[in-house]
Write a protein that holds these residues in place. Structure first.
Motif, PDB file in Angstrom:
ATOM      1  N   THR A 138       0.930  -1.190  -0.023  1.00 29.52           N
ATOM      2  CA  THR A 138       0.161   0.128   0.048  1.00 29.52           C
ATOM      3  C   THR A 138       0.913   1.422  -0.299  1.00 29.52           C
ATOM      4  O   THR A 138       2.151   1.223   0.522  1.00 29.52           O
ATOM      5  N   THR A 139       0.166   2.507  -0.507  1.00 34.21           N
ATOM      6  CA  THR A 139       0.856   3.565  -0.657  1.00 34.21           C
ATOM      7  C   THR A 139      -0.162   4.603   0.053  1.00 34.21           C
ATOM      8  O   THR A 139      -1.548   4.447  -0.207  1.00 34.21           O
ATOM      9  N   LYS A 140       0.345   5.530   0.972  1.00 36.37           N
ATOM     10  CA  LYS A 140      -0.537   6.481   1.329  1.00 36.37           C
ATOM     11  C   LYS A 140      -0.401   7.753   0.913  1.00 36.37           C
ATOM     12  O   LYS A 140       0.802   8.296   0.639  1.00 36.37           O
ATOM     13  N   VAL A 141      -1.299   8.531   0.542  1.00 37.13           N
ATOM     14  CA  VAL A 141      -1.265   9.771  -0.427  1.00 37.13           C
ATOM     15  C   VAL A 141      -1.833  10.883   0.832  1.00 37.13           C
ATOM     16  O   VAL A 141      -2.985  10.899   1.160  1.00 37.13           O
ATOM     17  N   PHE A 154       0.802  17.352  -2.487  1.00 32.69           N
ATOM     18  CA  PHE A 154       0.604  15.893  -2.462  1.00 32.69           C
ATOM     19  C   PHE A 154       2.151  15.264  -1.698  1.00 32.69           C
ATOM     20  O   PHE A 154       3.005  16.097  -1.923  1.00 32.69           O
ATOM     21  N   VAL A 155       1.920  14.448  -0.852  1.00 26.80           N
ATOM     22  CA  VAL A 155       2.927  14.032  -0.252  1.00 26.80           C
ATOM     23  C   VAL A 155       2.837  12.376  -0.199  1.00 26.80           C
ATOM     24  O   VAL A 155       1.736  11.849   0.367  1.00 26.80           O
ATOM     25  N   LEU A 156       3.720  11.559  -0.423  1.00 27.75           N
ATOM     26  CA  LEU A 156       3.669  10.126  -0.662  1.00 27.75           C
ATOM     27  C   LEU A 156       4.508   9.501   0.558  1.00 27.75           C
ATOM     28  O   LEU A 156       5.626   9.849   1.036  1.00 27.75           O
ATOM     29  N   THR A 157       3.728   8.483   1.316  1.00 26.95           N
ATOM     30  CA  THR A 157       4.733   7.772   2.387  1.00 26.95           C
ATOM     31  C   THR A 157       4.203   6.225   2.239  1.00 26.95           C
ATOM     32  O   THR A 157       2.979   6.019   1.390  1.00 26.95           O
ATOM     33  N   PRO A 158       4.925   5.379   2.929  1.00 33.26           N
ATOM     34  CA  PRO A 158       4.326   3.931   2.879  1.00 33.26           C
ATOM     35  C   PRO A 158       3.044   3.815   3.453  1.00 33.26           C
ATOM     36  O   PRO A 158       2.485   4.659   4.430  1.00 33.26           O
ATOM     37  N   GLY A 159       2.059   2.839   3.155  1.00 31.39           N
ATOM     38  CA  GLY A 159       0.882   2.929   3.611  1.00 31.39           C
ATOM     39  C   GLY A 159       0.601   2.710   5.201  1.00 31.39           C
ATOM     40  O   GLY A 159      -0.257   3.365   5.645  1.00 31.39           O
ATOM     41  N   ALA A 164      -0.242  12.208  11.314  1.00 36.06           N
ATOM     42  CA  ALA A 164       0.329  13.530  11.840  1.00 36.06           C
ATOM     43  C   ALA A 164       1.745  13.758  11.565  1.00 36.06           C
ATOM     44  O   ALA A 164       1.924  15.124  11.360  1.00 36.06           O
ATOM     45  N   PRO A 165       2.635  12.741  11.524  1.00 35.61           N
ATOM     46  CA  PRO A 165       3.972  12.974  10.999  1.00 35.61           C
ATOM     47  C   PRO A 165       3.995  13.830   9.820  1.00 35.61           C
ATOM     48  O   PRO A 165       5.049  14.458   9.359  1.00 35.61           O
ATOM     49  N   ALA A 166       3.152  13.260   8.755  1.00 32.74           N
ATOM     50  CA  ALA A 166       3.377  13.857   7.507  1.00 32.74           C
ATOM     51  C   ALA A 166       2.674  15.268   7.281  1.00 32.74           C
ATOM     52  O   ALA A 166       3.024  15.742   6.137  1.00 32.74           O
ATOM     53  N   PHE A 167       2.068  15.702   8.360  1.00 30.33           N
ATOM     54  CA  PHE A 167       1.173  17.031   8.228  1.00 30.33           C
ATOM     55  C   PHE A 167       2.410  18.170   7.885  1.00 30.33           C
ATOM     56  O   PHE A 167       1.978  18.862   7.105  1.00 30.33           O
TER      57      PHE A 167
END
Length: 287
Positions: A138-141, A154-159, A164-167
């Motif tokens: 999975t990928t989290k957008v 847009f920022v992509l992280t592993p699913g 909160a950390p990507a905010f």
């Protein structure tokens, strides 16, 4: 056999996009194929989620379209065009800077795994924004949208990554150039759900003078009540304004109408991010 509908830019959309694209006659090599035909080909691929080799003949060579997607993803052209369209909307007063932030998990096809650990790493590091869990890859957008359901960052992280950390990364992506002076990076208001209710996020937004509309989780409210006065006053929360947060959900629904974005088939996060920017270009050029 042609799979799915034919997707093409309208004349009005093309009039907005054409001046923002690179010159068709590069310094080296021959003249590039028509930009409009190539963009339509790439959009068809992401709209339908079909393999490149099923590209209709009227779009020309699928290899040329794929190479253009890859080259413009590597040099940042897709993001530059996307940002330029945001700047146009801001200059015309079509951007009110009421921002909603959220994330969505995208299932990655098994073909998305196995990318070489080379090339651009701006969208992700060695993991290519792929996470493994019991459900598979999975990928989290993570994204921000304006009050008219249009994506702004847009920022992509592993699913499996948290919201909160990507905010902070999403907020850092909010950078809209202006004709004079510095780019605007500060929204007037940020709406988000309980996943973004940490004190660090609230403090960060307050220090920048940004109005915050984020509900407090029930466990935090109960904890404050147990502490009494020692817990301090709970943060203010406008329930009526919070209803506008549905704009981010509707924006996600728009993006996931593109089958190649609803399921990730791209091996690298750089290419998948380019697909998101392309969808954003179609949305903003149609305003």
């Amino acid at each position: 056999m042609i799979v799915g509908p034919i997707v093409s830019l309208t004349d009005a959309q093309w009039a907005r996009i054409e001046p923002l694209l690179p010159d068709r006659t590069p310094k080296r090599g021959g003249r590039w194929r028509d930009h409009r035909q190539v963009i339509d080909a790439i959009a068809w691929k992401y709209r339908t989620g079909s393999p490149w080799m099923d590209l209709p003949a009227e779009f020309g060579s699928w290899k040329g379209a794929h190479n253009r997607l890859r080259m413009w993803a590597a040099d940042g052209t897709w993001e530059k065009v996307f940002t330029a369209l945001l700047a146009q909307a801001d200059a015309e007063g079509d951007l009110d800077w009421v921002i909603a932030v959220d994330s969505t998990v995208v299932r990655a096809h098994q073909h998305a795994a196995g990318a070489r650990q080379k090339g651009p790493r701006s969208a992700s590091r060695n993991d290519h924004a792929l996470g493994r869990s019991r459900g598979g890859l999975t990928t989290k957008v993570h994204l921000a949208a304006d009050s008219r359901c249009r994506p702004m960052a847009f920022v992509l992280t592993p699913g499996q990554a948290g919201d909160a950390p990507a905010f902070a990364q999403v907020m850092a992506r909010l950078r809209v150039p202006r004709p004079t002076g510095r780019p605007r990076t500060t929204p007037a208001m940020v709406l988000a759900d309980k996943a973004y209710s940490s004190r660090a996020i609230r403090t960060h937004l307050r220090s920048r003078g940004i109005r915050t509309v984020i509900p407090q989780p029930s466990d935090q409210i109960a904890k404050r009540k147990r502490r009494g006065r020692a817990g301090g006053r709970p943060p203010s929360f406008d329930k009526t304004t919070y209803r506008q947060r549905n704009t981010i959900e509707r924006c996600i629904n728009k993006l996931k109408q593109w089958r190649g974005l609803a399921t990730r088939y791209d091996k690298t996060a750089t290419i998948y991010l380019a697909g998101l920017h392309l969808a954003g270009i179609f949305i903003w050029s149609a305003r």
